[in-house]
Design an enzyme around this catalytic site. Structure first.
Site, PDB file in Angstrom:
ATOM      1  N   ASN A 189      24.742 -20.742 -12.499  1.00 47.81           N
ATOM      2  CA  ASN A 189      23.863 -20.981 -11.106  1.00 47.81           C
ATOM      3  C   ASN A 189      24.245 -19.152 -10.645  1.00 47.81           C
ATOM      4  O   ASN A 189      25.152 -18.635 -10.766  1.00 47.81           O
ATOM      5  CB  ASN A 189      24.174 -21.917 -10.125  1.00 47.81           C
ATOM      6  CG  ASN A 189      23.042 -22.060  -9.233  1.00 47.81           C
ATOM      7  OD1 ASN A 189      22.291 -21.306  -8.839  1.00 47.81           O
ATOM      8  ND2 ASN A 189      23.019 -23.533  -8.833  1.00 47.81           N
ATOM      9  N   CYS A 190      23.358 -18.972  -9.493  1.00 46.87           N
ATOM     10  CA  CYS A 190      23.454 -17.904  -8.360  1.00 46.87           C
ATOM     11  C   CYS A 190      23.390 -16.353  -9.198  1.00 46.87           C
ATOM     12  O   CYS A 190      24.206 -15.577  -8.263  1.00 46.87           O
ATOM     13  CB  CYS A 190      24.806 -18.071  -7.740  1.00 46.87           C
ATOM     14  SG  CYS A 190      24.981 -19.684  -7.107  1.00 46.87           S
ATOM     15  N   GLU A 191      22.961 -16.309 -10.104  1.00 48.53           N
ATOM     16  CA  GLU A 191      22.872 -14.816 -10.721  1.00 48.53           C
ATOM     17  C   GLU A 191      21.830 -14.041  -9.925  1.00 48.53           C
ATOM     18  O   GLU A 191      22.131 -12.867  -9.584  1.00 48.53           O
ATOM     19  CB  GLU A 191      22.172 -14.924 -12.252  1.00 48.53           C
ATOM     20  CG  GLU A 191      20.671 -14.951 -12.198  1.00 48.53           C
ATOM     21  CD  GLU A 191      20.213 -16.210 -11.983  1.00 48.53           C
ATOM     22  OE1 GLU A 191      18.918 -16.301 -11.993  1.00 48.53           O
ATOM     23  OE2 GLU A 191      20.920 -17.363 -11.690  1.00 48.53           O
ATOM     24  N   ASP A 192      20.979 -14.664  -9.034  1.00 41.19           N
ATOM     25  CA  ASP A 192      20.182 -14.057  -8.141  1.00 41.19           C
ATOM     26  C   ASP A 192      20.779 -13.537  -6.821  1.00 41.19           C
ATOM     27  O   ASP A 192      20.600 -12.483  -6.247  1.00 41.19           O
ATOM     28  CB  ASP A 192      18.825 -14.712  -7.830  1.00 41.19           C
ATOM     29  CG  ASP A 192      19.223 -16.238  -7.461  1.00 41.19           C
ATOM     30  OD1 ASP A 192      20.418 -16.488  -7.436  1.00 41.19           O
ATOM     31  OD2 ASP A 192      18.489 -16.957  -7.059  1.00 41.19           O
ATOM     32  N   HIS A 251      22.166 -28.880  -5.089  1.00 40.81           N
ATOM     33  CA  HIS A 251      21.771 -27.420  -5.338  1.00 40.81           C
ATOM     34  C   HIS A 251      22.235 -26.620  -4.264  1.00 40.81           C
ATOM     35  O   HIS A 251      22.750 -25.538  -4.207  1.00 40.81           O
ATOM     36  CB  HIS A 251      20.325 -27.133  -5.792  1.00 40.81           C
ATOM     37  CG  HIS A 251      19.772 -25.656  -5.824  1.00 40.81           C
ATOM     38  ND1 HIS A 251      20.168 -25.048  -6.836  1.00 40.81           N
ATOM     39  CD2 HIS A 251      19.202 -24.860  -4.916  1.00 40.81           C
ATOM     40  CE1 HIS A 251      19.727 -23.818  -6.582  1.00 40.81           C
ATOM     41  NE2 HIS A 251      19.087 -23.731  -5.598  1.00 40.81           N
ATOM     42  N   SER A 311      16.539 -25.275  -9.021  1.00 42.27           N
ATOM     43  CA  SER A 311      16.353 -25.340  -7.611  1.00 42.27           C
ATOM     44  C   SER A 311      16.116 -26.835  -7.506  1.00 42.27           C
ATOM     45  O   SER A 311      16.577 -27.383  -6.020  1.00 42.27           O
ATOM     46  CB  SER A 311      15.583 -24.733  -6.715  1.00 42.27           C
ATOM     47  OG  SER A 311      14.350 -24.867  -7.400  1.00 42.27           O
ATOM     48  N   ASP A 361      10.433 -15.618 -12.710  1.00 40.77           N
ATOM     49  CA  ASP A 361      10.618 -16.836 -13.570  1.00 40.77           C
ATOM     50  C   ASP A 361       9.419 -17.138 -14.251  1.00 40.77           C
ATOM     51  O   ASP A 361       8.048 -16.614 -13.707  1.00 40.77           O
ATOM     52  CB  ASP A 361      11.001 -17.679 -12.593  1.00 40.77           C
ATOM     53  CG  ASP A 361      12.653 -17.723 -12.410  1.00 40.77           C
ATOM     54  OD1 ASP A 361      13.197 -16.787 -12.618  1.00 40.77           O
ATOM     55  OD2 ASP A 361      12.981 -18.418 -11.498  1.00 40.77           O
ATOM     56  N   ASP A 362       9.508 -17.814 -15.311  1.00 47.39           N
ATOM     57  CA  ASP A 362       7.997 -18.279 -16.036  1.00 47.39           C
ATOM     58  C   ASP A 362       7.011 -18.943 -15.523  1.00 47.39           C
ATOM     59  O   ASP A 362       6.285 -19.352 -15.820  1.00 47.39           O
ATOM     60  CB  ASP A 362       8.538 -18.534 -17.551  1.00 47.39           C
ATOM     61  CG  ASP A 362       9.341 -20.022 -17.438  1.00 47.39           C
ATOM     62  OD1 ASP A 362       9.677 -20.468 -16.476  1.00 47.39           O
ATOM     63  OD2 ASP A 362       9.857 -20.362 -18.478  1.00 47.39           O
ATOM     64  N   LEU A 374      22.876 -17.267 -17.911  1.00 51.01           N
ATOM     65  CA  LEU A 374      21.801 -16.734 -16.691  1.00 51.01           C
ATOM     66  C   LEU A 374      21.960 -15.315 -16.532  1.00 51.01           C
ATOM     67  O   LEU A 374      20.946 -14.449 -16.163  1.00 51.01           O
ATOM     68  CB  LEU A 374      22.072 -17.331 -15.542  1.00 51.01           C
ATOM     69  CG  LEU A 374      21.653 -18.837 -15.260  1.00 51.01           C
ATOM     70  CD1 LEU A 374      21.846 -19.458 -14.154  1.00 51.01           C
ATOM     71  CD2 LEU A 374      19.854 -18.709 -15.710  1.00 51.01           C
TER      72      LEU A 374
END
Length: 367
Positions: free
Chosen positions: A275-278, A314, A309, A182-183, A163
């Site tokens: 997870n959690c890169e944002d 999550h 998510s 995101d795509d 990620l």
């Protein structure tokens, strides 16, 4: 001597001299002038005090205005010269994973937006994209673009699924602004252009469509735990402290800071937990600026049916990420705010449409 003359002499004697109408008028005039001088002095003092009061009020207003940007998070600590927004337009950075049909829709849409100067697809699959996919997307970008100079289109191919790949630095960008998405997320072009105009006023902060917040949880002596708040928390409290990178603008310099300057322990955590890169990006920007992000109220459409998510547990993972990152930073850099950017034109047209529908409905009922 007549009686009137005798009275005049006696009056004059009583007043210490002979009676004189001229002296009487002069005495009255002198008294009046003395009072007038006093009145003028009092009025001058009153005017002086009023001017002083107005000056103090203006100073207070000026001080308040000078502090408003700071309270809104627009008066940033980082030098503004380090975050120039002089280069027009933005680069759309699309993160994708084995959803080529969604990727095609996303690329076609963002290529049609006027401000798009480049589209980069973050590819982290084991197999590289096929030539047919690359050619299809390139042709669709050329066909959909509304500008004379067509957007740059490129796949950023990574050797491993990670990620952190979505925040790797990109060489030779035509823009300072990155729109990370995101795509499976579609933001209408007019909403995107409005958000970009907001970002241009504060190029060192994050400007996005998906707000999130943090709660203060349990307090144990010197330790404080935090909880990650989703959309319903934002809606209920009216406060947020993050905007997710699934649909957000930020300066391209943050790609280098995330990859090369942010503590490696945080990137390793993202790699391990997937997870959690944002959240990590939100903490990075807040740590540098000391300011909150900016939430743009607008419509976005999620065209996918599943994602990270939607996975089990999550929310608990997000709680854990937030607290673990705070431990690595040594403090919580996130800054809460309740300010949001709203395009008043859309609000006006929306209200006008609702009003027209109500009028039409009443007319139909009357018949």
């Amino acid at each position: 001597m007549t009686t009137s003359n005798l009275i005049a002499i006696r009056d004059g004697e009583i007043n210490g001299g002979f009676y004189s109408p001229a002296k009487e008028k002069a005495a009255i005039r002198g008294s009046f002038q003395h009072r007038f001088v006093i009145f003028r002095r009092l009025r001058y003092i009153a005017k002086l005090k009023l001017l002083l009061l107005v000056f103090c009020a203006l100073c207070g207003v000026g001080l308040l205005i000078s502090r408003i940007p700071s309270s809104l998070g627009w008066n940033l600590r980082y030098p503004s010269s380090s975050f120039s927004s002089s280069r027009g337009g933005y680069t759309v950075l699309i993160n994708t994973w084995k959803r080529n049909s969604l990727l095609k829709q996303s690329v076609a849409h963002y290529a049609s937006c006027h401000g798009t100067k480049g589209i980069h697809v973050v590819w982290s699959e084991n197999d590289p994209p096929s030539n047919s996919l690359k050619n299809y997307l390139y042709n669709i970008v050329m066909a959909k673009s509304q500008t004379a100079r067509k957007p740059d289109f490129k796949f950023d191919i990574n050797e491993e699924d990670n990620l952190n790949n979505r925040f790797k630095p990109i060489q030779s960008l035509r823009t300072d602004a990155i729109f990370s998405v995101d795509d499976d997320v579609i933001v209408p072009c007019d909403e995107l252009e409005f958000a970009f105009s907001i970002w241009q006023t504060a190029p060192s902060t994050m400007v996005g469509f998906v707000p999130r917040m943090h709660w203060i949880g349990e307090k144990k002596e010197t330790h404080v735990s935090y909880k990650y708040g989703g959309w319903w928390s934002v809606w209920w409290m009216g406060t947020y402290s993050m905007v997710l990178s699934k649909a957000a603008f930020f300066h391209q310099k943050y790609l280098d800071m995330y990859t090369n300057q942010m503590p490696a322990s945080i990137r390793n955590y993202v790699t391990r937990e997937r997870n959690c890169e944002d959240i990590a990006m939100s903490l990075l920007v807040a740590n540098i600026t000391g300011a909150p992000p900016i939430w743009v109220k607008g419509k976005i459409y999620e065209i996918g049916s599943f994602g990270i998510s939607s996975l089990k547990d999550h929310s608990n993972k997000r709680h854990k990420c937030l607290n673990d990152f705070v431990s690595l930073y040594g403090y919580l850099p996130l800054v809460p705010t309740n300010v949001k950017a709203v395009d008043s034109r859309n609000e006006w047209f929306c209200c006008l449409e609702k009003r027209e529908k109500k009028v039409k409905s009443r007319c139909e009922k009357s018949f």
